[in-house]
Design an enzyme around this catalytic site. Structure first.
Site, PDB file in Angstrom:
ATOM      1  N   GLY A 161       0.622  -4.534  19.601  1.00 40.63           N
ATOM      2  CA  GLY A 161       1.177  -4.785  20.925  1.00 40.63           C
ATOM      3  C   GLY A 161       0.738  -3.690  21.890  1.00 40.63           C
ATOM      4  N   GLY A 162       0.222  -4.104  23.050  1.00 43.80           N
ATOM      5  CA  GLY A 162      -0.310  -3.152  24.009  1.00 43.80           C
ATOM      6  C   GLY A 162       0.737  -2.205  24.589  1.00 43.80           C
ATOM      7  CG  ASP A 191      -6.300  -9.765  20.125  1.00 44.47           C
ATOM      8  OD1 ASP A 191      -7.190 -10.069  20.934  1.00 44.47           O
ATOM      9  OD2 ASP A 191      -5.092  -9.759  20.413  1.00 44.47           O
ATOM     10  CG  ASN A 198      -4.434 -11.297  26.870  1.00 45.82           C
ATOM     11  OD1 ASN A 198      -4.565 -11.474  28.079  1.00 45.82           O
ATOM     12  ND2 ASN A 198      -4.141 -10.136  26.338  1.00 45.82           N
ATOM     13  CG  ASP A 241      -4.696 -12.068  14.205  1.00 46.92           C
ATOM     14  OD1 ASP A 241      -3.858 -11.804  15.078  1.00 46.92           O
ATOM     15  OD2 ASP A 241      -5.694 -11.358  13.981  1.00 46.92           O
ATOM     16  CB  SER A 278       0.160 -12.175  26.595  1.00 47.28           C
ATOM     17  OG  SER A 278      -1.183 -12.081  27.042  1.00 47.28           O
ATOM     18  CE  LYS A 292      -5.022  -4.773  27.127  1.00 46.10           C
ATOM     19  NZ  LYS A 292      -4.540  -5.821  26.213  1.00 46.10           N
TER      20      LYS A 292
HETATM   21  C1  XBP Z   1      -3.605  -7.438  18.285  1.00 43.78           C
HETATM   22  C2  XBP Z   1      -2.884  -6.425  19.006  1.00 43.78           C
HETATM   23  C3  XBP Z   1      -2.795  -6.526  20.440  1.00 43.78           C
HETATM   24  C4  XBP Z   1      -4.053  -6.223  21.207  1.00 43.78           C
HETATM   25  C5  XBP Z   1      -3.687  -5.993  22.654  1.00 43.78           C
HETATM   26  O1  XBP Z   1      -2.830  -7.742  17.133  1.00 43.78           O
HETATM   27  O2  XBP Z   1      -2.306  -5.542  18.419  1.00 43.78           O
HETATM   28  O3  XBP Z   1      -1.840  -5.593  20.805  1.00 43.78           O
HETATM   29  O4  XBP Z   1      -4.676  -5.060  20.706  1.00 43.78           O
HETATM   30  O5  XBP Z   1      -2.991  -7.065  23.153  1.00 43.78           O
HETATM   31  P1  XBP Z   1      -2.954  -9.137  16.372  1.00 43.78           P
HETATM   32  P2  XBP Z   1      -1.790  -6.879  24.189  1.00 43.78           P
HETATM   33  O6  XBP Z   1      -4.420  -9.334  16.128  1.00 43.78           O
HETATM   34  O7  XBP Z   1      -2.187  -8.924  15.094  1.00 43.78           O
HETATM   35  O8  XBP Z   1      -2.334 -10.194  17.209  1.00 43.78           O
HETATM   36  O9  XBP Z   1      -2.141  -5.703  25.037  1.00 43.78           O
HETATM   37  O10 XBP Z   1      -1.737  -8.167  24.955  1.00 43.78           O
HETATM   38  O11 XBP Z   1      -0.553  -6.618  23.384  1.00 43.78           O
END
Ligand code: XBP
Length: 230
Positions: free
Chosen positions: A50-51, A10, A121, A8, A118, A78
């Protein structure tokens, strides 16, 4: 046999959520929206992965009229803002990550990403933390909108397995959230959790290992014996 590690992004590779939160709030400000996500509110909002989905869930909860088209438009702003914030530097890999990735490579393991965010990112983070493109750090990248359903659905992990060409038994996932654990487990993948800043109080039922940190005394031995108790 262990053949690949699937990460993973984030919260697992780095504590990115404060930068995501800032990027959302900066976007709301330039767009003249009176939305301001504080830390406690964001912890709750993170349950929607997901954002775009998170903004839609927030609007629905608050009874605000907000379309999927508008969510997509704001999300582009964003994502650009997040890139700028990451570019400024200061993002660090969580303890143990750099060593784990190096040792896994040295053992001939494949390295993959399964993330809700994405590909841009992921690349931004790899440039900032490794000084290399994501495709140079990882063999395969399964990301956000490439699948129908985001975590906790298994889709993104199933895509990662497809890209790797491996069965679930040959892989281990690394996660930081309950949604991530559910996603990996639903794809039949064993999962190591290292709780992060926002996920510490979550219920990690189903996780095969819960480690406070990935900084280990001997990753080589741990990989060889599949992570016995610390
Ligand atoms: C991380 C998320 C993402 C980020 C934002 O989940 O939930 O939505 O917070 O990213 P994980 P985006 O760690 O399970 O991948 O805005 O690009 O969606």
């Amino acid at each position: 046999t262990l053949r690949a590690l699937i990460f993973d992004v984030d919260g697992t590779l780095a504590e990115t959520e404060e930068l995501h939160r800032r990027a959302f709030n900066d976007t709301f400000a330039v767009e003249g929206l009176a939305w301001d996500w504080d830390r406690d509110g964001y912890r709750e909002l993170l349950k929607t992965t997901g954002g775009k989905e998170r903004m839609l869930a927030f609007a629905a909860r608050e009874g605000i009229d907000f379309s999927t088209e508008e969510a997509a438009r704001l999300h582009k702003i964003k994502t650009a803002r997040y890139a700028t914030l990451v570019d400024r530097g200061g993002l660090e890999l969580r303890p143990g990550i750099a060593e784990l990735i190096d040792k896994a490579r040295a053992h001939g393991l494949k390295l993959a990403v399964a993330t809700t965010t994405s590909p841009q990112n992921v690349d931004q983070l790899c440039h900032s933390c490794w000084g290399r493109a994501a495709t140079e750090v990882f063999d395969t990248i399964a990301a956000g909108d490439q699948v129908a359903q985001k975590k906790p659905a298994p889709d993104v992990y199933q895509l990662a397995l497809q890209q790797l060409g491996l069965p679930a038994e040959d892989t281990i996932a690394f996660e930081d959230t309950a949604n991530g654990v559910r996603s990996a487990r639903a794809a039949g993948i064993r999962v190591v959790v290292t709780p992060s800043m926002y996920s510490g109080a979550e219920d990690f039922t189903g996780a095969d290992w819960i480690l406070p940190t990935l900084a280990r005394a001997n990753w080589t031995a741990d990989l060889a014996s599949l992570l016995p108790a610390a």
